[in-house]
Design a protein around this motif. Structure first.
Motif, PDB file in Angstrom:
ATOM      1  N   TYR A  10      20.216  15.483   0.647  1.00 47.20           N
ATOM      2  CA  TYR A  10      19.506  14.258   1.031  1.00 47.20           C
ATOM      3  C   TYR A  10      18.135  14.656   1.584  1.00 47.20           C
ATOM      4  O   TYR A  10      17.854  14.531   2.763  1.00 47.20           O
ATOM      5  N   PRO A  11      17.278  15.154   0.667  1.00 47.80           N
ATOM      6  CA  PRO A  11      15.971  15.650   1.090  1.00 47.80           C
ATOM      7  C   PRO A  11      15.138  14.547   1.751  1.00 47.80           C
ATOM      8  O   PRO A  11      15.373  13.365   1.522  1.00 47.80           O
ATOM      9  N   TYR A  12      14.201  14.997   2.526  1.00 47.42           N
ATOM     10  CA  TYR A  12      13.327  14.052   3.226  1.00 47.42           C
ATOM     11  C   TYR A  12      12.596  13.145   2.243  1.00 47.42           C
ATOM     12  O   TYR A  12      12.060  13.591   1.239  1.00 47.42           O
ATOM     13  N   GLU A  13      12.588  11.864   2.560  1.00 47.22           N
ATOM     14  CA  GLU A  13      11.787  10.902   1.801  1.00 47.22           C
ATOM     15  C   GLU A  13      11.095  10.005   2.804  1.00 47.22           C
ATOM     16  O   GLU A  13      11.681   9.651   3.816  1.00 47.22           O
ATOM     17  N   HIS A  14       9.895   9.625   2.483  1.00 41.08           N
ATOM     18  CA  HIS A  14       9.157   8.733   3.370  1.00 41.08           C
ATOM     19  C   HIS A  14       9.829   7.353   3.378  1.00 41.08           C
ATOM     20  O   HIS A  14      10.164   6.806   2.338  1.00 41.08           O
ATOM     21  N   SER A  15      10.042   6.798   4.584  1.00 39.96           N
ATOM     22  CA  SER A  15      10.630   5.460   4.664  1.00 39.96           C
ATOM     23  C   SER A  15       9.539   4.470   5.087  1.00 39.96           C
ATOM     24  O   SER A  15       8.702   4.789   5.933  1.00 39.96           O
ATOM     25  N   PRO A  16       9.552   3.270   4.512  1.00 41.49           N
ATOM     26  CA  PRO A  16       8.562   2.263   4.931  1.00 41.49           C
ATOM     27  C   PRO A  16       8.637   1.980   6.439  1.00 41.49           C
ATOM     28  O   PRO A  16       7.644   1.564   7.035  1.00 41.49           O
ATOM     29  N   ASP A  17       9.806   2.238   7.044  1.00 42.39           N
ATOM     30  CA  ASP A  17       9.934   2.018   8.493  1.00 42.39           C
ATOM     31  C   ASP A  17       8.904   2.841   9.267  1.00 42.39           C
ATOM     32  O   ASP A  17       8.506   2.472  10.370  1.00 42.39           O
ATOM     33  N   GLN A  18       8.475   3.973   8.693  1.00 40.67           N
ATOM     34  CA  GLN A  18       7.545   4.862   9.386  1.00 40.67           C
ATOM     35  C   GLN A  18       6.143   4.265   9.454  1.00 40.67           C
ATOM     36  O   GLN A  18       5.329   4.703  10.256  1.00 40.67           O
ATOM     37  N   ASP A  19       5.858   3.276   8.599  1.00 39.23           N
ATOM     38  CA  ASP A  19       4.509   2.715   8.553  1.00 39.23           C
ATOM     39  C   ASP A  19       4.351   1.462   9.409  1.00 39.23           C
ATOM     40  O   ASP A  19       3.260   0.950   9.571  1.00 39.23           O
ATOM     41  N   GLU A  20       5.456   0.955   9.940  1.00 37.24           N
ATOM     42  CA  GLU A  20       5.381  -0.287  10.709  1.00 37.24           C
ATOM     43  C   GLU A  20       4.799  -0.030  12.091  1.00 37.24           C
ATOM     44  O   GLU A  20       5.097   0.989  12.717  1.00 37.24           O
ATOM     45  N   LEU A  21       3.984  -0.963  12.564  1.00 35.48           N
ATOM     46  CA  LEU A  21       3.417  -0.794  13.907  1.00 35.48           C
ATOM     47  C   LEU A  21       4.440  -1.144  14.976  1.00 35.48           C
ATOM     48  O   LEU A  21       4.550  -0.474  15.995  1.00 35.48           O
ATOM     49  N   THR A  22       5.193  -2.231  14.731  1.00 32.92           N
ATOM     50  CA  THR A  22       6.296  -2.522  15.652  1.00 32.92           C
ATOM     51  C   THR A  22       7.561  -1.926  15.047  1.00 32.92           C
ATOM     52  O   THR A  22       7.816  -2.099  13.851  1.00 32.92           O
TER      53      THR A  22
END
Ligand code: FAD
Lengths: 536, 63
Positions: A10-22
């Motif tokens: 389960y290699p690292y993948e960018h999650s959209p959660d990382q881009d949220e300000l809140t």
């Protein structure tokens, strides 16, 4: 060829959660993708509840670690979708041999009881279990289930609030914040969650070290469990040889307390020991070596508000008796349906306190058993060694002494006696199916009993009537109607009726008995459902 | 249910005692200790009943 535990699954993948300000709020976050975290998450996802697993790593367990899986966890894994794969790949064994000094003192055959879909136990490397669980996560994702696994996501801070939990997560692309309605901490024996919340973990350290090695060999040792007390190749200590699939053998060698761990672990020191044990003619290759000190300890409480601890994070046992992963899976089995009801507004948060009560009961039983095994294997005083050796000497000559030999008692499910969720036993039936017990399996005309019970409340009727469906405060209970027919020895009759002629069982989603009576009674069974969901 | 017998109960007590000593004859302390341990386990198994064994453990502790 790369070993499965060297491949990032389960290699690292960018999650959209990382881009949220809140910070994004998730229903359930699980920390740890070990067997217990994966089990917990699959359980939630199968109920349709959104769940995110965070793990600082991206691979399955390094080395085999847990190898022995008992029937109950296999039944639980079956409900999670991996039970049959485990059995197909795993090694089944019945025969064990016990050696004392340079001689075999006796041999046993654990003939398993008939009429169960799953074997009493199998041997299988932990990394296979984890791989199957990860495959299952992928399979659920493919069907659109709300489950996500995020590799190389390390939780570095946790804040607890009455309504939610906040998390700080480090990734290769930098940190981000996340929130969860509920947090399940399955981050292992050194649980950073526990430390971050400043919680205790008390118990006993055994002043001993064990060298655990997996060796690959094409040897025709039989598929048996061999246990040595005080063998010539490891004087004053113990040793274990146990088979796993793919010609991998597990070897445990007790080393004592005053040793240099780093030195003992080096292949040039390990290999001569193994050669002495296996004989000069055997060709072998080391797959994995590690040195362990064992502990028996648990947290005072497994629930801290919205943070729930499960698996090794909550309790740790010595491996004799194979209770670590086995009992951790029973934690998530116990927790999953309760958390599901709470999240869906069908039960109040206080239901989760029964998780604490019931699984502490389980943990204490496991700690007691594995402490006793450890005390037998590694006697702590001259007198305990004298008595231990007396038992072993007698066991060679007399059958009576063999049950006293304790090289690990295999994990059996615990009965939640005294739990508030149980209704008083109202059936003159077998003790093994009293309220609190986990349901024993039984063969039916069309398959087995347990797969018909899992995941929901069931009203099991045997030789008697009841409504096909009842609903109590929004909780649906479905009837499973069975008859014992004419065979007086049918396992169903023996396990669920005993001397009674009919029975109605209320069975929880984790396949534990909540209530039983000879016949159906609307008021009493409605009350039993309320009780089993923490409402009475 | 029976209780632990703590009144004289052995036929030919002197003979038994002599046999007990004779069994230890010529043994080192370690071997005698081991023999006693085996004897305790054999007798305990013969009795079997947990309640009596518990009483015996207490009686032996002289407390
Ligand atoms: C030698 C040995 C033999 C054993 N034999 C058996 C056996 O035969 N049968 C049995 O049932 N059990 C056995 N066990 C025990 C079994 O291995 C454990 O009980 C089991 O692995 C516990 O699973 P877990 O999911 O709770 O924790 P773990 O498997 O330890 O998983 C914890 C996970 O949390 C992750 N994590 C930790 N910190 C963070 C963080 N800050 N952020 C994100 N992720 C984090 C880790 O990367 C890891 O993946 C054995 C153990 C050993 C050591």
């Amino acid at each position: 060829m790369n070993k499965i535990f060297e491949v990032p699954l389960y290699p690292y993948e960018h999650s959209p959660d990382q881009d949220e300000l809140t910070p994004v709020r998730r229903k359930v976050v699980v920390i740890g993708a070990g067997p217990i975290g994966l089990g917990a998450a699959i359980e939630m996802a199968q109920q349709g509840i959104e769940v995110v697993i965070l793990d600082e790593n991206d691979k399955v367990s390094f080395g085999s670690r847990a190898i022995c899986f008992a029937k109950r966890p296999l039944e639980i894994l079956d409900r999670l979708g991996c039970g049959h794969e485990m059995v197909e790949k795993g090694v089944e064994w019945d025969v064990g041999k016990v050696f004392f000094g340079d001689r075999q003192v006796y041999e046993f055959n654990l003939q398993p009881e008939d009429g169960h879909e799953f074997p009493a136990f199998i041997n299988l490397q932990q990394y296979f279990l984890e791989e199957y669980l990860i495959n299952r996560v992928r399979e659920l994702q493919a069907t659109g289930a709300p489950i996500e696994i995020r590799g190389r996501n390390k939780v570095s801070a946790i804040g607890t609030h009455p309504s939610h939990v906040t998390l700080e997560v480090e990734t290769p692309e930098g940190p981000y914040n996340l929130e969860a309605d509920w947090l399940i901490a399955c981050d292992g024996a050194n649980s950073p969650t526990r430390s971050m919340l400043g919680l205790d973990f008390v118990g006993r350290v055994f002043e001993d070290n064990f060298l655990i090695a997996d060796v690959i060999m094409e040897a025709d040792f039989p598929t048996e469990r061999w246990f040595w007390f005080d063998p010539p190749f490891n004087r004053g200590q113990s040793a274990l040889l146990h088979k796993q699939p793919d010609n991998v053998w597990r070897i445990d060698l007790q080393l004592g307390w005053d040793i240099d761990k780093e030195r003992e672990k080096r292949p040039e020191n390990v290999i001569p020991r193994l050669r002495e044990m296996l004989g000069d003619e055997v060709e072998f290759e080391l797959e994995w070596v590690s040195i362990y000190t064992f502990q028996c300890r648990r947290m005072e409480n497994f629930r801290h508000g919205r943070v729930l601890f499960a698996g090794d994070a909550a309790h740790q046992v010595s491996p004799f008796g194979a209770r670590g992963a086995n009992s951790g899976l029973q934690d998530t089995d116990n927790l999953g349906w309760k958390l599901g009801l709470v999240i869906n507004g069908q039960a109040s948060e206080s239901l989760l306190d029964s998780y604490n009560f019931e699984r502490i009961h389980g943990a204490d039983e496991n700690i007691l058993n594995s402490t006793r095994s450890t005390d037998f294997i590694t006697p702590k005083s001259d007198m305990s060694r004298l008595l231990r050796d007396a038992v072993l000497d007698l066991s060679e000559h007399f059958e009576f002494a063999r049950p006293l030999v304790n090289s690990g008692r295999l994990s059996v499910p615990c009965t939640y006696d005294g739990s508030d969720l149980n209704s008083a036993d109202a059936l003159n039936g077998p003790a093994d199916t009293r309220p609190g017990s986990s349901c024993p399996d039984a063969p039916l005309d069309d398959g087995f009993l347990l797969p018909k019970l899992g995941g929901k409340f069931t009203l099991l009727t045997i030789n008697t009537d009841a409504p096909d469906q009842i609903e109590v405060d929004g909780i649906e209970v479905t009837r499973l109607a069975l008859n014992t027919g004419t065979d007086p020895n049918s396992p169903l009759k023996q396990r669920y009726l005993g001397d009674a002629t009919s029975a109605v069982y209320l069975i929880r989603p984790d396949q534990h008995v909540a209530a039983r009576r000879p016949t159906y009674d609307e008021n009493l069974f409605h009350a039993a459902v309320r009780r089993a969901t923490g409402k009475e | 249910m029976s209780t632990l017998t703590l009144t004289p109960n052995i036929d030919g007590a002197d003979d038994f005692y002599a046999d007990l000593l004779a069994t230890h004859d010529g043994l080192s302390n370690a071997d005698s200790g081991a023999l006693n341990a085996r004897l305790v386990l054999i007798l305990a198994n013969h009795i079997g009943e947990r309640k009596i064994l518990t009483e015996a453990l207490k009686a032996a502790a002289l407390k």
